[in-house]
Design a protein around this motif. Structure first.
Motif, mmCIF file in Angstrom:
data_model
loop_
_atom_site.group_PDB
_atom_site.id
_atom_site.type_symbol
_atom_site.label_atom_id
_atom_site.label_comp_id
_atom_site.label_asym_id
_atom_site.label_seq_id
_atom_site.Cartn_x
_atom_site.Cartn_y
_atom_site.Cartn_z
ATOM 1 N N ASN A 240 0.812 -1.213 0.000
ATOM 2 C CA ASN A 240 0.000 0.000 0.000
ATOM 3 C C ASN A 240 0.848 1.267 0.000
ATOM 4 O O ASN A 240 0.412 2.311 -0.493
ATOM 5 C CB ASN A 240 -0.951 -0.005 1.204
ATOM 6 N N LYS A 241 2.064 1.181 0.522
ATOM 7 C CA LYS A 241 2.967 2.331 0.529
ATOM 8 C C LYS A 241 3.737 2.459 -0.780
ATOM 9 O O LYS A 241 4.004 3.563 -1.252
ATOM 10 C CB LYS A 241 3.978 2.216 1.682
ATOM 11 N N GLN A 242 4.104 1.328 -1.363
ATOM 12 C CA GLN A 242 5.020 1.344 -2.498
ATOM 13 C C GLN A 242 4.347 1.075 -3.841
ATOM 14 O O GLN A 242 4.967 1.244 -4.894
ATOM 15 C CB GLN A 242 6.126 0.309 -2.266
ATOM 16 N N GLY A 243 3.092 0.670 -3.825
ATOM 17 C CA GLY A 243 2.409 0.349 -5.068
ATOM 18 C C GLY A 243 2.468 -1.135 -5.366
ATOM 19 O O GLY A 243 3.101 -1.915 -4.642
ATOM 20 N N TYR A 244 1.842 -1.549 -6.462
ATOM 21 C CA TYR A 244 1.685 -2.968 -6.755
ATOM 22 C C TYR A 244 1.334 -3.142 -8.223
ATOM 23 O O TYR A 244 1.069 -2.168 -8.950
ATOM 24 C CB TYR A 244 0.562 -3.551 -5.888
ATOM 25 N N GLY A 245 1.333 -4.400 -8.686
ATOM 26 C CA GLY A 245 0.977 -4.684 -10.066
ATOM 27 C C GLY A 245 -0.505 -4.483 -10.331
ATOM 28 O O GLY A 245 -1.331 -4.559 -9.422
ATOM 29 N N ASN A 246 -0.827 -4.252 -11.574
ATOM 30 C CA ASN A 246 -2.218 -4.056 -11.965
ATOM 31 C C ASN A 246 -3.005 -5.342 -11.774
ATOM 32 O O ASN A 246 -2.555 -6.420 -12.168
ATOM 33 C CB ASN A 246 -2.283 -3.604 -13.426
ATOM 34 N N ILE A 247 -4.190 -5.223 -11.204
ATOM 35 C CA ILE A 247 -4.978 -6.426 -10.920
ATOM 36 C C ILE A 247 -5.402 -7.145 -12.200
ATOM 37 O O ILE A 247 -5.603 -8.360 -12.206
ATOM 38 C CB ILE A 247 -6.206 -6.089 -10.049
ATOM 39 N N ALA A 248 -5.492 -6.419 -13.304
ATOM 40 C CA ALA A 248 -5.846 -7.069 -14.570
ATOM 41 C C ALA A 248 -4.779 -8.086 -14.961
ATOM 42 O O ALA A 248 -5.092 -9.173 -15.475
ATOM 43 C CB ALA A 248 -6.016 -6.021 -15.669
ATOM 44 N N ASP A 249 -3.517 -7.751 -14.723
ATOM 45 C CA ASP A 249 -2.428 -8.685 -15.020
ATOM 46 C C ASP A 249 -2.460 -9.879 -14.078
ATOM 47 O O ASP A 249 -2.172 -11.008 -14.471
ATOM 48 C CB ASP A 249 -1.081 -7.963 -14.902
ATOM 49 N N VAL A 250 -2.795 -9.624 -12.819
ATOM 50 C CA VAL A 250 -2.904 -10.711 -11.834
ATOM 51 C C VAL A 250 -4.001 -11.689 -12.248
ATOM 52 O O VAL A 250 -3.822 -12.910 -12.197
ATOM 53 C CB VAL A 250 -3.193 -10.137 -10.435
ATOM 54 N N LEU A 251 -5.134 -11.145 -12.681
ATOM 55 C CA LEU A 251 -6.249 -11.992 -13.105
ATOM 56 C C LEU A 251 -5.889 -12.789 -14.354
ATOM 57 O O LEU A 251 -6.209 -13.981 -14.458
ATOM 58 C CB LEU A 251 -7.482 -11.135 -13.365
ATOM 59 N N LYS A 253 -3.011 -13.865 -15.353
ATOM 60 C CA LYS A 253 -2.100 -14.958 -15.018
ATOM 61 C C LYS A 253 -2.808 -16.051 -14.221
ATOM 62 O O LYS A 253 -2.614 -17.253 -14.475
ATOM 63 C CB LYS A 253 -0.927 -14.394 -14.220
ATOM 64 N N GLY A 254 -3.646 -15.637 -13.259
ATOM 65 C CA GLY A 254 -4.300 -16.616 -12.397
ATOM 66 C C GLY A 254 -5.408 -17.381 -13.064
ATOM 67 O O GLY A 254 -5.757 -18.488 -12.633
ATOM 68 N N LEU A 255 -5.978 -16.824 -14.130
ATOM 69 C CA LEU A 255 -7.123 -17.460 -14.784
ATOM 70 C C LEU A 255 -6.727 -18.281 -16.000
ATOM 71 O O LEU A 255 -7.515 -18.447 -16.940
ATOM 72 C CB LEU A 255 -8.156 -16.398 -15.164
ATOM 73 N N GLN A 256 -5.521 -18.820 -15.971
ATOM 74 C CA GLN A 256 -5.123 -19.769 -17.009
ATOM 75 C C GLN A 256 -5.755 -21.126 -16.694
ATOM 76 O O GLN A 256 -5.505 -21.707 -15.638
ATOM 77 C CB GLN A 256 -3.601 -19.911 -17.041
ATOM 78 N N ALA A 257 -6.567 -21.605 -17.609
ATOM 79 C CA ALA A 257 -7.246 -22.888 -17.414
ATOM 80 C C ALA A 257 -6.297 -24.024 -17.803
ATOM 81 O O ALA A 257 -5.838 -24.100 -18.947
ATOM 82 C CB ALA A 257 -8.513 -22.941 -18.256
ATOM 83 N N ASP A 337 -0.591 -12.380 -5.333
ATOM 84 C CA ASP A 337 -0.698 -12.087 -6.761
ATOM 85 C C ASP A 337 -0.113 -13.174 -7.646
ATOM 86 O O ASP A 337 -0.021 -12.987 -8.866
ATOM 87 C CB ASP A 337 0.032 -10.776 -7.073
ATOM 88 N N TYR A 338 0.291 -14.290 -7.057
ATOM 89 C CA TYR A 338 1.046 -15.266 -7.829
ATOM 90 C C TYR A 338 0.283 -16.565 -8.086
ATOM 91 O O TYR A 338 0.873 -17.640 -8.118
ATOM 92 C CB TYR A 338 2.396 -15.528 -7.156
ATOM 93 N N SER A 339 -1.012 -16.454 -8.282
ATOM 94 C CA SER A 339 -1.763 -17.605 -8.789
ATOM 95 C C SER A 339 -1.307 -17.844 -10.225
ATOM 96 O O SER A 339 -1.201 -16.903 -11.017
ATOM 97 C CB SER A 339 -3.274 -17.318 -8.778
ATOM 98 N N ILE A 340 -1.045 -19.102 -10.578
ATOM 99 C CA ILE A 340 -0.502 -19.392 -11.913
ATOM 100 C C ILE A 340 -1.437 -20.262 -12.744
ATOM 101 O O ILE A 340 -1.055 -20.719 -13.824
ATOM 102 C CB ILE A 340 0.886 -20.048 -11.811
ATOM 103 N N GLY A 341 -2.655 -20.453 -12.266
ATOM 104 C CA GLY A 341 -3.620 -21.199 -13.060
ATOM 105 C C GLY A 341 -4.563 -22.003 -12.186
ATOM 106 O O GLY A 341 -4.357 -22.144 -10.980
ATOM 107 N N TYR A 342 -5.620 -22.521 -12.820
ATOM 108 C CA TYR A 342 -6.599 -23.320 -12.093
ATOM 109 C C TYR A 342 -6.910 -24.600 -12.866
ATOM 110 O O TYR A 342 -6.668 -24.692 -14.078
ATOM 111 C CB TYR A 342 -7.877 -22.522 -11.845
ATOM 112 N N LEU A 343 -7.431 -25.586 -12.153
ATOM 113 C CA LEU A 343 -7.760 -26.885 -12.744
ATOM 114 C C LEU A 343 -9.059 -26.773 -13.532
ATOM 115 O O LEU A 343 -10.133 -26.592 -12.941
ATOM 116 C CB LEU A 343 -7.880 -27.940 -11.653
ATOM 117 N N LYS A 344 -8.961 -26.847 -14.838
ATOM 118 C CA LYS A 344 -10.134 -26.755 -15.699
ATOM 119 C C LYS A 344 -11.055 -27.959 -15.460
ATOM 120 O O LYS A 344 -10.619 -29.094 -15.469
ATOM 121 C CB LYS A 344 -9.706 -26.718 -17.163
ATOM 122 N N GLY A 345 -12.321 -27.661 -15.198
ATOM 123 C CA GLY A 345 -13.273 -28.729 -14.919
ATOM 124 C C GLY A 345 -13.304 -29.134 -13.457
ATOM 125 O O GLY A 345 -14.084 -30.010 -13.072
#
Length: 475
Positions: A240-251, A253-257, A337-345
């Motif tokens: 919160n003091k130094q800033g962070y990556g854009n949540i769109a980029d986090v999503l 990366k994390g929403l790789q099926a 912020d480091y979700s790298i994917g989810y189990l499809k199905g």
């Protein structure tokens, strides 16, 4: 003038939208900013300011992304230092928003930059106080969360006492109090389930606002019984003091099926944690070996922050179908912020692919009672908080609070059947999944937890705790 509280129950967090004559401010926004932008756009309103009451510890604020997307100016109170562009307001400074005024009140104590914002209506009348973590409904912000503070919690509490007496208590009794958190937040210990109140009623009922309270009494009562904060708190403060990556980029990366083969390969080739967010009862029936269960429908974000110490930990997700984005978003809210994917199905796809699975035995409170009557030497482990355990527990149960479960591993046998329970079954399944991943194979989870057990005739022991001024807060 429009004032709208935007309350997020899973974080017990209140953000605020204030609008007047085509201009708006957002106070303490969550990280996903689209709802605020959509709100302003639908009303033809320009967001002028993003006001931050302090550097939050329990969630990552959306101030940086919201300012970039809307052109609004980020505002903090005195003592705040950021690495991004922000306006540091002075104590007593007035900000104009349409036809209303927002007065900056520096109220150090929870943290040294803590600031409350007093909203004055079009006629100049004090209307509402956005109190951040300085004043809650029924409580006050704990004075031990300031990251890298050179002050002790007692010194911070002393500042907080003066802030309340000098800046807040002189305000009119009809002023509305809008806090940043309610019951369930780890930023206080005695918060009400109510999320708004009048200042007058708080003066009558909130222990920190007693008119005859001395500073020494305040410091003693506010610092009494503080439990260690979750380990992710200082890390969120830095973001919160130094800033962070854009949540769109986090999503993205994390929403790789990932199909079952790709998911298994990712798990084997990386140090990623497999996080299963399904309901505890579904997880118990079958899960990927070594997966950890933290159900999305419980106290998800705080338990993730408590039990996964590294916010940069790579995470592979197993979720209920259709809830993948919700899970990635809620992880990002607390800096993971480091979700790298989810189990499809979902888990069904893993089963259908013939992959190895594991399970955890669960029994009803009735069956537990029967087993206990037959053998009162059963190894029973209660993973509730120490205060819950001391209030009442199964007579022979030992206490291994989930927050610090790793500290109790030596006391939990691997060669004996172990019965786990909490209050309702959520925490005990988390504990069971952690123990299972550490090689404990003789685990039995008690469904419904102590609430179910307390309806049986299992012997219980109650301890009368030393009385204090505090009421037991909601969990």
């Amino acid at each position: 003038m429009l004032v709208e509280q935007i309350y997020t129950g899973c974080l017990a967090q209140g953000a605020y939208y204030v609008e007047s004559k085509g201009e708006a401010v957002i106070i303490d926004p969550l990280r996903e900013i689209q709802p605020y932008l959509a709100k302003a756009e639908s009303r033809g309103t320009k967001i002028k300011y993003v006001l931050e009451t302090h550097f939050h510890a329990d969630f990552v604020s959306g101030h940086v992304d919201l300012a970039k997307a809307s052109g609004a100016r980020i505002v903090f109170g005195p003592n705040a230092e950021t690495t991004y562009d922000a306006y540091i307001a002075q104590d007593g400074e007035e900000l104009r928003v349409g036809g209303v005024t927002i007065k900056v009140l520096h109220t150090p104590g929870h943290t040294m930059e803590s600031t409350t914002y007093l909203l004055q209506d079009e006629n100049g009348k004090d209307y509402a106080l956005f109190s951040g973590d300085t004043l809650f409904i029924g409580d006050v912000g704990r004075p031990d969360l300031a990251a890298k503070s050179e002050l002790t919690q007692e010194q911070l509490a002393s500042h907080l006492y003066e802030s309340l007496r000098d800046k807040i208590m002189p305000l009119g009794d009809d002023v509305l109090v809008y806090p940043a958190h309610g019951a369930g937040s780890a930023c206080g210990k005695n918060m009400s389930k109510e999320t708004v109140d009048t200042l007058g009623h708080q003066k009558e009922t909130n222990y920190v606002l007693r008119a005859d309270m001395t500073k020494d009494e305040f410091v003693k009562e506010v610092t009494h019984g503080l439990t260690p904060p979750p380990s992710y708190f200082p890390l969120n403060v830095l973001m919160n003091k130094q800033g962070y990556g854009n949540i769109a980029d986090v999503l993205e990366k994390g929403l790789q099926a990932l199909d079952s083969e790709a998911f298994e390969a990712a798990a084997n080739k990386t140090s990623a944690l497999v996080l299963d967010t399904r309901k505890p009862e579904d997880f118990a029936q079958g899960f990927i070996p070594n997966a950890i269960n933290i159900g999305i429908d419980g106290g998800f974000a705080p338990w993730v922050g408590t039990l996964i110490p590294d916010i940069k930990q790579q995470i592979l997700l197993v979720t209920e179908e259709g809830r993948e984005e919700e899970v990635v978003t809620r992880l990002a809210r607390v800096g993971y912020d480091y979700s790298i994917g989810y189990l499809k199905g979902g888990f069904a796809a893993w089963q259908n692919a013939g992959k190895e699975t594991d399970s955890i035995t669960s029994i009803s409170p009735t069956e537990f009672e029967q087993r206990y009557r037959q053998d009162s030497t059963l190894k029973v482990v209660d993973v509730r908080k120490p205060s819950e355990y001391l209030s009442e527990h199964v007579e022979t149960a030992s206490n291994a609070p989930l927050d610090n479960l790793n500290d109790y591993l030596a006391e939990i046998p691997k060669d004996q059947e172990v019965f786990l329970h909490c209050a309702g079954g959520y925490r005990s399944m988390i504990a069971a999944s952690i123990l299972k991943a550490r090689g404990y194979d003789n685990l039995v989870n008690v469904l419904e937890g102590f609430r179910g057990i307390s309806g049986t005739d299992v012997p219980r022991t109650a301890f009368v705790c030393p009385s204090t001024f505090f009421r037991q807060g909601a969990n």
